[in-house]
Design a protein around this motif. Structure first.
Motif, PDB file in Angstrom:
ATOM      1  N   LEU A   1       0.893  -1.206   0.029  1.00  0.00           N
ATOM      2  CA  LEU A   1      -0.140   0.068   0.164  1.00  0.00           C
ATOM      3  C   LEU A   1       0.970   1.266  -0.066  1.00  0.00           C
ATOM      4  O   LEU A   1       0.382   2.209  -0.690  1.00  0.00           O
ATOM      5  N   ASP A   2       1.953   1.295   0.688  1.00  0.00           N
ATOM      6  CA  ASP A   2       2.939   2.347   0.574  1.00  0.00           C
ATOM      7  C   ASP A   2       3.400   2.492  -0.620  1.00  0.00           C
ATOM      8  O   ASP A   2       3.700   3.948  -0.982  1.00  0.00           O
ATOM      9  N   LEU A   3       3.630   2.027  -1.535  1.00  0.00           N
ATOM     10  CA  LEU A   3       4.011   2.139  -2.941  1.00  0.00           C
ATOM     11  C   LEU A   3       3.050   3.104  -3.599  1.00  0.00           C
ATOM     12  O   LEU A   3       3.329   4.067  -4.497  1.00  0.00           O
ATOM     13  N   ARG A   4       1.534   3.011  -3.279  1.00  0.00           N
ATOM     14  CA  ARG A   4       0.567   4.047  -3.785  1.00  0.00           C
ATOM     15  C   ARG A   4       0.676   5.093  -2.973  1.00  0.00           C
ATOM     16  O   ARG A   4       0.411   6.244  -3.641  1.00  0.00           O
ATOM     17  N   LYS A   5       0.831   5.148  -1.814  1.00  0.00           N
ATOM     18  CA  LYS A   5       1.069   6.402  -0.766  1.00  0.00           C
ATOM     19  C   LYS A   5       2.073   7.128  -1.033  1.00  0.00           C
ATOM     20  O   LYS A   5       1.939   8.627  -1.160  1.00  0.00           O
ATOM     21  N   TYR A   6       3.409   6.783  -1.490  1.00  0.00           N
ATOM     22  CA  TYR A   6       4.228   7.578  -1.779  1.00  0.00           C
ATOM     23  C   TYR A   6       4.743   7.588  -3.342  1.00  0.00           C
ATOM     24  O   TYR A   6       5.432   7.148  -3.577  1.00  0.00           O
ATOM     25  N   GLY A   7       4.218   8.604  -4.031  1.00  0.00           N
ATOM     26  CA  GLY A   7       4.592   8.735  -5.429  1.00  0.00           C
ATOM     27  C   GLY A   7       4.168   7.678  -6.363  1.00  0.00           C
ATOM     28  O   GLY A   7       4.495   7.186  -7.163  1.00  0.00           O
ATOM     29  N   GLY A   8       3.071   7.078  -5.913  1.00  0.00           N
ATOM     30  CA  GLY A   8       2.641   5.919  -6.778  1.00  0.00           C
ATOM     31  C   GLY A   8       2.122   6.449  -8.044  1.00  0.00           C
ATOM     32  O   GLY A   8       1.533   7.707  -8.270  1.00  0.00           O
ATOM     33  N   ALA A   9       2.223   5.658  -9.147  1.00  0.00           N
ATOM     34  CA  ALA A   9       2.238   6.100 -10.443  1.00  0.00           C
ATOM     35  C   ALA A   9       1.576   5.011 -11.298  1.00  0.00           C
ATOM     36  O   ALA A   9       1.563   3.634 -10.840  1.00  0.00           O
ATOM     37  N   PRO A  10       0.750   5.182 -12.213  1.00  0.00           N
ATOM     38  CA  PRO A  10       0.343   3.924 -13.182  1.00  0.00           C
ATOM     39  C   PRO A  10       1.377   3.032 -13.425  1.00  0.00           C
ATOM     40  O   PRO A  10       2.427   3.766 -13.760  1.00  0.00           O
ATOM     41  N   HIS A  11       1.222   1.780 -13.520  1.00  0.00           N
ATOM     42  CA  HIS A  11       2.219   0.845 -13.852  1.00  0.00           C
ATOM     43  C   HIS A  11       1.327  -0.536 -14.286  1.00  0.00           C
ATOM     44  O   HIS A  11       0.085  -0.676 -14.056  1.00  0.00           O
ATOM     45  N   ALA A  12       2.159  -1.281 -15.067  1.00  0.00           N
ATOM     46  CA  ALA A  12       1.500  -2.648 -15.788  1.00  0.00           C
ATOM     47  C   ALA A  12       2.555  -3.423 -15.647  1.00  0.00           C
ATOM     48  O   ALA A  12       3.773  -3.163 -15.566  1.00  0.00           O
ATOM     49  N   GLY A  13       2.214  -4.700 -15.868  1.00  0.00           N
ATOM     50  CA  GLY A  13       3.057  -5.853 -15.920  1.00  0.00           C
ATOM     51  C   GLY A  13       2.640  -7.189 -16.404  1.00  0.00           C
ATOM     52  O   GLY A  13       1.432  -7.231 -16.742  1.00  0.00           O
TER      53      GLY A  13
END
Length: 499
Positions: A454-466
């Motif tokens: 969740l922190d990945l979205r909280k701190y500068g989270g950006a659209p991404h794919a994989g």
């Protein structure tokens, strides 16, 4: 002194191992040459034919589908010829000459009266050698897994894995991706399937100890929390993608699935990639990247000698279909999950074991019918229901489906699965709560195994794919290998781990 050492180092020729047979065979042959270089070749005898004054042996070192023919001229002391049998390790020194025969450009002329030499490095008893000059069943070779790479088919498979990996690395480098080493030990089950191997520390003593005690489980977890062998590297790659933008890995994964079918392994390799700031085309942009990777990786490889070996006893119809897939420049077919279900339900003559219905997972029989009968080639099936896919896939505006795809290919089924990742914190948190990955009251807690995600979205989270691709399934598709156990050097599955 230091300057002289530097100059001396610069003047020395570049260090190199002796050339392999593949490298020797790649040299242009000169039938008009008046002198021929003395060459030393090390390898194993693949076959030998002995005549009165000369013997013909095919030597292989595993570097090429083709061996090098050695012409052994009879000398004064030829007792050693009796020791030359299939599987014997030898070192031969002779002249590399243009071959007068067809099907080969070079041969090694070993004349002991003219500086030629034959050295037996390791004998092989022809009476007990398990790999005889005959066709062995796949099950027999699995029972002799330590020797099966000496067969042409398995050796070709291993080399095909190598060249696929090299071409994949080259493609990702051209697209600005960074290869990343992700952990094999993990504290989470990325897919939530509950089929992960759990680690347990054991108290052990050295086998040479005078007294042996029974192994016991420790009273506490080694990592202070449960640890597992990873089933996917995706979540860790997502963390790296938030810093490096474009990352990928080709690494081993493990699944404690008791299936004994030819489509599953307990240990397998996954090609996984994650990238930030993807195309605004959403899931179709992910499909574009996946198709481009496969086209540029596989095209050109289909003409290789190793792929020919793998297809040697294969179905010509399947081989032609594979060639056409990469020869045809038209984009691969795309359809939504809903459209796929409708097409499956239209089929009256095809009796499926599992009834296709919206909201149910596509079974292997459905996937293969879509790719083989309906489309006749690869097909991207997109936008599956929310309930069928993991929490990290981005929810579509209809709130019923997610922006994902499965790439289905003929005679294999699912090859690749990918999605746009959910970057909206509130929606992701609710999805994780629904999957019981967070506390029901919404408090994730600092001790949550997924708080960092969740922190990945909280701190500068950006659209991404994989996406993730089963490497063994790719090998099977390219080489026409039906059973995935013949697509990896040392296969492991439920109830079976010989080495």
């Amino acid at each position: 002194m230091n300057l002289r050492r530097s100059v001396s180092t610069l003047s020395q020729p570049k260090w190199s191992l002796p050339p392999t047979i593949r490298q020797l065979l790649a040299r242009p042959a000169d039938s008009k040459a008046t002198t021929n270089p003395t060459t030393t070749v090390s390898g194993w005898i693949k076959s030998i034919r002995k005549q009165k004054n000369v013997s013909f042996a095919v030597i292989t070192d595993g570097s090429s589908a083709k061996g090098l023919q050695a012409v052994l001229v009879k000398g004064k002391e030829d007792d050693f010829l009796r020791r030359l049998t299939n599987g014997t390790a030898v070192r031969l020194t002779g002249q590399l000459v243009a071959s007068p025969g067809t099907g080969q450009a070079h041969e090694l002329l070993v004349d002991q009266s003219n500086d030629g030499e034959v050295i037996v490095l390791g004998e092989c008893d022809p009476e007990t050698y398990p790999i005889q000059k005959k066709t062995h069943s796949a099950e027999y070779l699995r029972d002799n897994a330590h020797l099966r790479a000496r067969t042409s088919h398995i050796a070709a498979m291993v080399r095909t894995r190598d060249i696929l990996r090299r071409r994949i690395d080259s493609w990702f480098e051209s697209q600005g991706f960074t290869y990343s080493h992700t952990p094999i030990l993990t504290g989470n089950d990325a897919e939530g399937a509950g089929e992960a191997f759990r680690l347990a520390s054991m108290e052990t003593q050295h086998p040479a100890a005078s007294s042996m005690s029974k192994s016991t489980l420790p009273s506490s977890e080694f990592f202070s929390r449960p640890a597992f062998l990873t089933v996917s590297h995706q979540l860790h790659l997502e963390a790296l993608a938030t810093a490096l933008s474009r990352v990928y890995t080709l690494s081993p994964c493990f699944r404690a699935e008791p299936s004994l079918t030819g489509r599953h392994l307990a240990e397998f390799w996954m090609l996984e990639a994650e990238w930030a700031f993807p195309s605004p085309m959403g899931v179709h942009g992910v499909c574009d990247l996946t198709e481009a990777l496969l086209r540029e990786t596989v095209t050109g490889l289909l003409e290789s000698e190793d792929v020919d070996v793998l297809w040697q006893d294969g179905d010509d119809k399947k081989r032609r279909a594979l060639d056409e897939t990469f020869r045809n420049s038209n984009s691969w077919t795309r359809m939504t999950y809903t459209e796929a279900i409708l097409e499956l339900q239209k089929v009256s003559s095809q009796k499926f074991e599992y009834l296709p219905k919206w909201g149910r997972a596509l079974q292997s029989e459905h996937e293969r019918w879509l790719a083989e009968s309906l489309v006749g080639g690869p097909v991207f099936v997109t936008n599956y229901p929310v309930s069928l896919k993991p929490f990290y896939m981005r929810e579509n505006p209809d709130k019923k489906t997610v922006a994902c795809f499965d790439l289905l290919v003929p005679y294999v089924g699912e090859l690749v699965g990918g999605s746009v990742r959910e970057e909206r914190p509130a929606i992701l948190e609710q999805r994780m709560r629904d999957a019981e990955l967070l506390h029901a009251d919404g408090d994730s807690g600092q001790d949550s195994a997924y708080q960092w995600y969740l922190d990945l979205r909280k701190y500068g989270g950006a659209p991404h794919a994989g996406f993730g691709m089963g490497f063994e399934r790719l090998v099977g598709w390219v080489g026409g290998v039906d059973n995935i156990r013949e697509c990896i050097p040392m296969p492991r599955w439920a109830g079976r781990m010989l080495l």
